[in-house]
Design a protein around this motif. Structure first.
Motif, PDB file in Angstrom:
ATOM      1  N   GLY A  34       0.796  -1.209   0.000  1.00  0.00           N
ATOM      2  CA  GLY A  34       0.000   0.000   0.000  1.00  0.00           C
ATOM      3  C   GLY A  34       0.830   1.261   0.000  1.00  0.00           C
ATOM      4  N   VAL A  35       0.139   2.380   0.039  1.00  0.00           N
ATOM      5  CA  VAL A  35       0.759   3.703   0.068  1.00  0.00           C
ATOM      6  C   VAL A  35       1.020   4.082   1.517  1.00  0.00           C
ATOM      7  N   ALA A  70       1.337   3.978   8.172  1.00  0.00           N
ATOM      8  CA  ALA A  70       0.357   2.962   7.792  1.00  0.00           C
ATOM      9  C   ALA A  70       0.443   2.739   6.288  1.00  0.00           C
ATOM     10  N   LEU A  71       0.217   1.497   5.862  1.00  0.00           N
ATOM     11  CA  LEU A  71       0.118   1.180   4.443  1.00  0.00           C
ATOM     12  C   LEU A  71      -1.363   1.106   4.095  1.00  0.00           C
ATOM     13  N   VAL A  72      -1.802   1.947   3.168  1.00  0.00           N
ATOM     14  CA  VAL A  72      -3.233   2.099   2.903  1.00  0.00           C
ATOM     15  C   VAL A  72      -3.500   2.091   1.401  1.00  0.00           C
ATOM     16  N   ASN A 128      -7.265  10.328   7.795  1.00  0.00           N
ATOM     17  CA  ASN A 128      -6.819   9.903   6.472  1.00  0.00           C
ATOM     18  C   ASN A 128      -7.905   9.051   5.809  1.00  0.00           C
ATOM     19  N   LEU A 129      -8.422   9.510   4.678  1.00  0.00           N
ATOM     20  CA  LEU A 129      -9.536   8.815   4.021  1.00  0.00           C
ATOM     21  C   LEU A 129      -9.148   7.406   3.575  1.00  0.00           C
ATOM     22  N   THR A 143      -9.029   1.282   4.495  1.00  0.00           N
ATOM     23  CA  THR A 143      -8.233   0.098   4.816  1.00  0.00           C
ATOM     24  C   THR A 143      -8.629  -0.478   6.163  1.00  0.00           C
ATOM     25  N   ASN A 144      -8.825   0.379   7.149  1.00  0.00           N
ATOM     26  CA  ASN A 144      -9.199  -0.098   8.471  1.00  0.00           C
ATOM     27  C   ASN A 144     -10.606  -0.687   8.500  1.00  0.00           C
TER      28      ASN A 144
END
Length: 266
Positions: free
Chosen positions: A146-147, A153-155, A188-189, A194-195
């Motif tokens: 992810g980004v 965090a990787l999202v 963070n959108l 992701t969550n």
């Protein structure tokens, strides 16, 4: 260096790094601990920084402002340790858990590195590194792609695709804020998306969050308060907030922050 020049230097460090430690400033600026603390007090009174345990962070985050990992890791350290000690008791050998990104879940990771036969799913580079530094042959760690966000965090779509279809026994969800109306939120959108996928993958949702998270509202909701099976917080949580959480979540647990150990009450 004059006091005004020193305070400006401190403020520039806060704005650049998201936070500062008293010990680091004492070493870098060559002044006493008391002098630095007075400087931070002056800056805090002017609303330019927020004093935290052992240092200071940038003041006044908005609903889309996301502090860096280093800044957040300095906040409420005793409370996070107490919360992590209790949360670790909910991790059983032979289970699959997910740890979302966050400094409280990162603290929890240190407390469960010795649990045998564990499968860990995480979208946090920092958390994956905790397990990498304490290897076990009977443990599997899955790091989503992810980004990368400011909080490490990787999202995004890659992370969501990696999580979709997985099933874990317990998710320990790190949150930016929690509120009676807004629920558990993030600034963070993409992290919210992701969550939410992590929440959908879990049989049980546990939210370890210190008292400063109450009343903080990020731009996007991850989950409603009622979706949490367990919320673990500290004794600084206001009585009215405890009443609200007790009414909405499955179980509220309060961990007393102590210098050497956590005394727990329900």
């Amino acid at each position: 260096m004059l006091a005004q020049q020193r305070q400006q230097a401190i403020l520039e460090r806060v704005r650049s790094n998201g936070g500062v430690r008293v010990a680091d400033l004492v070493r870098e600026l060559g002044v006493s601990d008391m002098t630095i603390r007075r400087d931070l007090e002056v800056l805090a009174e002017r609303g330019l920084v927020e004093k935290v345990h052992g240092g200071a962070t940038a003041a006044g985050p908005g609903s889309t402002e996301e502090p860096g990992f280093a800044a957040k890791s300095m906040r409420q350290q005793p409370e996070k340790e107490a919360i992590a000690q209790y949360a670790a008791q909910l991790v059983r050998p032979g289970t699959a858990i997910a740890l979302s990104a966050g400094t409280t879940t990162w603290t929890l990771a240190h407390s469960v590195v010795d649990v045998p036969d564990l499968t860990v799913i995480t979208n946090s580079i920092r958390i994956a590194d905790v397990f990498h530094r304490s290897p076990r042959a009977d443990r599997t760690v899955v790091l989503t792609g992810g980004v990368r966000t400011p909080s490490d965090a990787l999202v995004g779509p890659v992370a969501v695709a990696a999580i979709r279809g997985l099933h874990v026994d317990t998710l320990f969800l790190g949150v930016h804020g929690m509120d009676a109306r807004a629920g558990f939120t993030t600034p963070n959108l993409l992290e919210a998306e992701t969550n939410r996928e992590l929440v959908a993958s879990a049989h049980r949702l546990v939210v370890p969050a210190d008292h400063t998270k109450w009343g903080t509202v990020g731009i996007s909701t991850i989950a409603e308060l009622s979706q949490a099976h367990v919320v673990i917080t500290d004794s600084g949580m206001p009585d009215e907030a405890r009443d609200e959480l007790t009414a909405q979540v499955g179980e509220l647990i309060v961990a007393e922050a102590r210098p050497e150990s956590a005394v727990l009450s329900r």
